[in-house]
Enzyme design. Structure first.
Site, PDB file in Angstrom:
ATOM      1  N   THR A   1       8.684  -6.120  12.084  1.00 17.14           N
ATOM      2  CA  THR A   1       9.210  -7.249  13.105  1.00 17.14           C
ATOM      3  C   THR A   1      10.232  -7.963  12.422  1.00 17.14           C
ATOM      4  O   THR A   1      10.855  -8.726  13.280  1.00 17.14           O
ATOM      5  CB  THR A   1       8.099  -8.048  13.441  1.00 17.14           C
ATOM      6  OG1 THR A   1       7.572  -8.656  12.272  1.00 17.14           O
ATOM      7  CG2 THR A   1       7.172  -7.303  14.267  1.00 17.14           C
TER       8      THR A   1
ATOM      9  N   LYS B   1       3.664   1.882  -1.333  1.00 15.68           N
ATOM     10  CA  LYS B   1       4.256   2.127  -2.617  1.00 15.68           C
ATOM     11  C   LYS B   1       3.113   2.813  -3.640  1.00 15.68           C
ATOM     12  O   LYS B   1       3.465   4.043  -4.264  1.00 15.68           O
ATOM     13  CB  LYS B   1       4.824   0.717  -3.019  1.00 15.68           C
ATOM     14  CG  LYS B   1       5.094   0.903  -4.369  1.00 15.68           C
ATOM     15  CD  LYS B   1       5.999  -0.654  -4.876  1.00 15.68           C
ATOM     16  CE  LYS B   1       4.899  -1.655  -4.487  1.00 15.68           C
ATOM     17  NZ  LYS B   1       5.842  -2.982  -4.772  1.00 15.68           N
TER      18      LYS B   1
ATOM     19  N   SER C   1       2.182  -3.222 -10.244  1.00 16.79           N
ATOM     20  CA  SER C   1       3.597  -3.039 -10.088  1.00 16.79           C
ATOM     21  C   SER C   1       4.522  -4.206 -10.413  1.00 16.79           C
ATOM     22  O   SER C   1       4.221  -5.231 -10.024  1.00 16.79           O
ATOM     23  CB  SER C   1       3.789  -2.472  -8.622  1.00 16.79           C
ATOM     24  OG  SER C   1       4.388  -3.379  -7.880  1.00 16.79           O
TER      25      SER C   1
ATOM     26  N   GLY D   1       4.018  -0.990   8.843  1.00 17.87           N
ATOM     27  CA  GLY D   1       5.563  -0.965   8.118  1.00 17.87           C
ATOM     28  C   GLY D   1       5.231  -0.714   6.860  1.00 17.87           C
ATOM     29  O   GLY D   1       5.298  -1.610   5.843  1.00 17.87           O
TER      30      GLY D   1
ATOM     31  N   GLN E   1      -2.527  -2.393   7.591  1.00 14.99           N
ATOM     32  CA  GLN E   1      -2.777  -3.666   7.512  1.00 14.99           C
ATOM     33  C   GLN E   1      -3.916  -4.035   6.386  1.00 14.99           C
ATOM     34  O   GLN E   1      -3.512  -3.427   5.601  1.00 14.99           O
ATOM     35  CB  GLN E   1      -3.620  -4.230   9.023  1.00 14.99           C
ATOM     36  CG  GLN E   1      -2.552  -4.163  10.114  1.00 14.99           C
ATOM     37  CD  GLN E   1      -2.666  -2.513  10.775  1.00 14.99           C
ATOM     38  OE1 GLN E   1      -3.505  -1.986  11.042  1.00 14.99           O
ATOM     39  NE2 GLN E   1      -1.169  -2.195  10.882  1.00 14.99           N
TER      40      GLN E   1
ATOM     41  N   THR F   1       6.809   0.355   3.328  1.00 16.01           N
ATOM     42  CA  THR F   1       8.012   0.558   2.695  1.00 16.01           C
ATOM     43  C   THR F   1       8.077   1.098   1.367  1.00 16.01           C
ATOM     44  O   THR F   1       7.388   0.862   0.312  1.00 16.01           O
ATOM     45  CB  THR F   1       8.921  -0.961   2.362  1.00 16.01           C
ATOM     46  OG1 THR F   1       8.723  -1.746   3.714  1.00 16.01           O
ATOM     47  CG2 THR F   1      10.488  -0.913   1.986  1.00 16.01           C
TER      48      THR F   1
ATOM     49  N   ARG G   1     -13.294   3.298  27.594  1.00 22.35           N
ATOM     50  CA  ARG G   1     -13.410   4.656  27.639  1.00 22.35           C
ATOM     51  C   ARG G   1     -12.210   4.987  28.921  1.00 22.35           C
ATOM     52  O   ARG G   1     -12.545   5.973  29.496  1.00 22.35           O
ATOM     53  CB  ARG G   1     -14.915   5.067  28.300  1.00 22.35           C
ATOM     54  CG  ARG G   1     -15.879   4.769  26.921  1.00 22.35           C
ATOM     55  CD  ARG G   1     -17.051   4.754  27.300  1.00 22.35           C
ATOM     56  NE  ARG G   1     -17.513   3.303  28.040  1.00 22.35           N
ATOM     57  CZ  ARG G   1     -18.534   3.007  28.241  1.00 22.35           C
ATOM     58  NH1 ARG G   1     -19.804   3.750  27.934  1.00 22.35           N
ATOM     59  NH2 ARG G   1     -18.764   1.662  28.913  1.00 22.35           N
TER      60      ARG G   1
ATOM     61  N   LYS H   1       0.898  -1.134   0.158  1.00 24.51           N
ATOM     62  CA  LYS H   1      -0.016   0.171   0.038  1.00 24.51           C
ATOM     63  C   LYS H   1       0.696   1.252   0.024  1.00 24.51           C
ATOM     64  O   LYS H   1       0.530   2.218  -0.662  1.00 24.51           O
ATOM     65  CB  LYS H   1      -0.881  -0.057   1.227  1.00 24.51           C
ATOM     66  CG  LYS H   1      -2.082  -1.170   1.183  1.00 24.51           C
ATOM     67  CD  LYS H   1      -2.721  -1.259   2.628  1.00 24.51           C
ATOM     68  CE  LYS H   1      -2.124  -1.411   3.875  1.00 24.51           C
ATOM     69  NZ  LYS H   1      -1.396  -2.674   3.816  1.00 24.51           N
TER      70      LYS H   1
HETATM   71  P1  IMP Z   1      -1.253  -6.234  16.077  1.00 23.94           P
HETATM   72  O1  IMP Z   1      -2.016  -5.180  14.957  1.00 23.94           O
HETATM   73  O2  IMP Z   1       0.173  -5.846  16.595  1.00 23.94           O
HETATM   74  O3  IMP Z   1      -2.014  -6.499  17.228  1.00 23.94           O
HETATM   75  O4  IMP Z   1      -1.365  -7.811  15.495  1.00 23.94           O
HETATM   76  C1  IMP Z   1      -2.282  -8.672  15.050  1.00 23.94           C
HETATM   77  C2  IMP Z   1      -2.156  -9.170  13.796  1.00 23.94           C
HETATM   78  O5  IMP Z   1      -2.173  -8.472  12.529  1.00 23.94           O
HETATM   79  C3  IMP Z   1      -0.791 -10.068  13.711  1.00 23.94           C
HETATM   80  O6  IMP Z   1      -1.210 -11.261  12.881  1.00 23.94           O
HETATM   81  C4  IMP Z   1       0.162  -9.124  13.154  1.00 23.94           C
HETATM   82  O7  IMP Z   1       1.016 -10.001  12.283  1.00 23.94           O
HETATM   83  C5  IMP Z   1      -0.787  -8.507  12.179  1.00 23.94           C
HETATM   84  N1  IMP Z   1      -0.365  -7.300  11.662  1.00 23.94           N
HETATM   85  C6  IMP Z   1      -0.387  -6.163  12.047  1.00 23.94           C
HETATM   86  N2  IMP Z   1       0.146  -5.272  11.534  1.00 23.94           N
HETATM   87  C7  IMP Z   1       0.362  -5.841  10.224  1.00 23.94           C
HETATM   88  C8  IMP Z   1       1.035  -5.336   9.336  1.00 23.94           C
HETATM   89  O8  IMP Z   1       1.328  -4.025   8.926  1.00 23.94           O
HETATM   90  N3  IMP Z   1       1.212  -5.988   8.041  1.00 23.94           N
HETATM   91  C9  IMP Z   1       1.138  -7.294   8.294  1.00 23.94           C
HETATM   92  N4  IMP Z   1       0.484  -7.936   9.393  1.00 23.94           N
HETATM   93  C10 IMP Z   1       0.007  -7.080  10.443  1.00 23.94           C
END
Ligand code: IMP
Length: 428
Positions: free
Chosen positions: A303, A22, A416, A44, A226, A46, A146, A20
């Site tokens: 991560t 990109k 892409s 994250g 996400q 990139t 809340r 997204k």
């Molecule tokens: P949380 O959002 O850190 O609570 O993670 C909940 C779930 O969402 C886990 O399976 C994470 O690996 C996934 N997740 C959260 N953020 C991302 C993202 O930006 N990309 C891919 N998976 C994500």
């Protein structure tokens, strides 16, 4: 490039990591405002600009385009310390940030105790979610309960301290019951609170700001984080994130009405990936999994965890098209499939009881047990990274995109074929 409309949502249609950032980066060139509407530092995004790589966690990807205003909406849970680390790192890399970033007064503050609780819950859970450890779940729990603290509260130190003390005491009590020490928390809290004044200087009313911009015929991009299958309501619950990631949340998460949105672009990877726990029905066999992970550099931007990889799953993308009301699709990383002689697309699922469905099941445990029904397509076995026009793609690659379009039920607007800005091909 396909017509933009004034207000566009960019949303992930799989389990996140669709690329997204990109797509936002490229579309941002023609807009005035880019706003994030949910999530936090779990994202994250990139983006490659020339030979430089930027990984953005909280600041919208539009920041890499000079002069664009970047906003964080009320739907976001803001990790203040990490936000300013990211902010200052961008300044250090020569990005002019002056007057360009605004944070909703209604955005929730994600506190160090939320991160501690997230990790403690994951460590002790019998059934892990595989969170990013960024405190997302506990922060949204406090919001819904809340007990949360918002950017606006920073203007009233007395009330702020009172609310934080209450929320913190509650979480510390639970942490101590779980045998987790909280001695280090005070220092982390001091660092966070010391940044309060600075954050307040960026505070704005995001909804009115976006509405005024749209009224003045300026263009706005609402950037999702996400993906659809990680949406709290529509995803593979409980293996989801704790916010609504889908397009409708772009309105509630920024403070504009849904009728202000003209266009919803769904981003899909040309195959499927997932990081964290939970089902991935079209998962590859181990050898192919390792091969595509290597080719596609499928490691989490937040991560570093390896992503599980699988075939394109049109049951999911069709569902995502319906949930998000997609007006178009951007297909990313097509080039990663360049060497394959044959490709599979999941078109339906055989359920544990033997029935076949084209619908994405609500029951996540059934989803874990489905067998995908695959359609086989010939590969194109030639490089595509240099291609800049749709008609120059190999015939079989175009057929693959046509099939994605048909099965997903939304027109492909972009493709892409690499990580550079120039490697995004507009369609139509
Ligand atoms: P949380 O959002 O850190 O609570 O993670 C909940 C779930 O969402 C886990 O399976 C994470 O690996 C996934 N997740 C959260 N953020 C991302 C993202 O930006 N990309 C891919 N998976 C994500």
């Amino acid at each position: 490039m396909p017509d933009q409309g004034l207000c566009t949502v960019i949303v992930g249609c799989q389990w996140g990591d669709e690329g997204k950032g990109k797509i936002v980066d490229v579309l941002a060139e023609n807009v005035d405002i880019v706003a994030r509407y949910q999530g936090g530092a779990n994202a994250g995004h990139t983006v490659h600009v020339g030979s430089a790589e930027f990984i953005l966690h909280q600041i919208p990807s539009g920041i890499l385009h000079e002069g664009k205003r970047c906003l964080l909406g009320n739907g976001v849970v803001l990790d203040v310390q990490q936000f300013f680390e990211e902010y200052d790192a961008l300044v250090a890399r020569g990005i002019d940030m002056e007057g360009r970033v605004g944070v909703s007064r209604r955005a929730q503050l994600l506190m160090p105790y939320h991160k501690m609780m997230d990790k403690a819950l994951e460590d002790s859970a019998a059934e892990k979610i595989g969170t990013t450890g960024r405190g997302i779940g506990p922060a949204y729990e406090d919001k819904a309960g809340r007990r949360g603290v918002r950017v606006a509260d920073l203007a009233n130190p007395g009330r702020l301290v009172q609310r934080i003390d209450a929320a913190k005491a509650r979480i510390c009590e639970r942490l101590n019951e779980m045998g987790v020490g909280t001695e280090e928390l005070d220092r982390a809290m001091d660092v966070t609170l010391a940044l309060g004044e600075r954050l307040l200087s960026l505070a704005t009313d995001v909804g009115p700001e976006i509405s005024a911009a749209l009224k003045a015929d300026r263009r706005v991009l609402l950037e999702g984080a996400q993906g659809t299958a990680l949406d709290l309501d529509h995803g593979t619950y409980p293996f989801v994130t704790s916010s609504n990631t889908t397009a409708a949340a772009a309105a509630t998460g920024t403070g504009i009405g849904p009728t202000s949105i003209d266009r919803v672009i769904g981003v899909v990877k040309a195959y499927t990936t997932r990081v964290g726990e939970g089902p991935l029905p079209s998962a590859f066999e181990p050898e192919m999994d390792a091969h595509i992970r290597e080719l596609g550099a499928e490691f989490g931007a937040t991560t570093g965890r390896p992503r599980r990889c699988g075939w394109f799953d049109s049951v999911l993308t069709r569902y995502a098209s319906q949930v998000n009301g997609l007006t178009g699709v951007a297909v990313t990383k097509l080039d990663v499939l360049d060497t394959l002689s044959e490709l599979q697309i999941a078109t339906a699922y055989r359920m544990p009881d033997g029935s076949v469905t084209e619908r994405f099941p609500a029951d996540t445990w059934s989803l874990s047990a489905v067998e995908p029904v695959y359609e086989t397509m010939p590969g194109w076995e030639s490089p595509t990274g240099h291609v800049r026009k749709l008609e120059d793609l190999p015939k079989n690659a175009r057929a693959y995109l046509d099939r994605i379009e048909e099965l997903t039920n939304a027109p492909v607007d972009w493709v892409s074929v690499g990580s550079k800005r120039s490697q995004i091909i507009p369609v139509g």
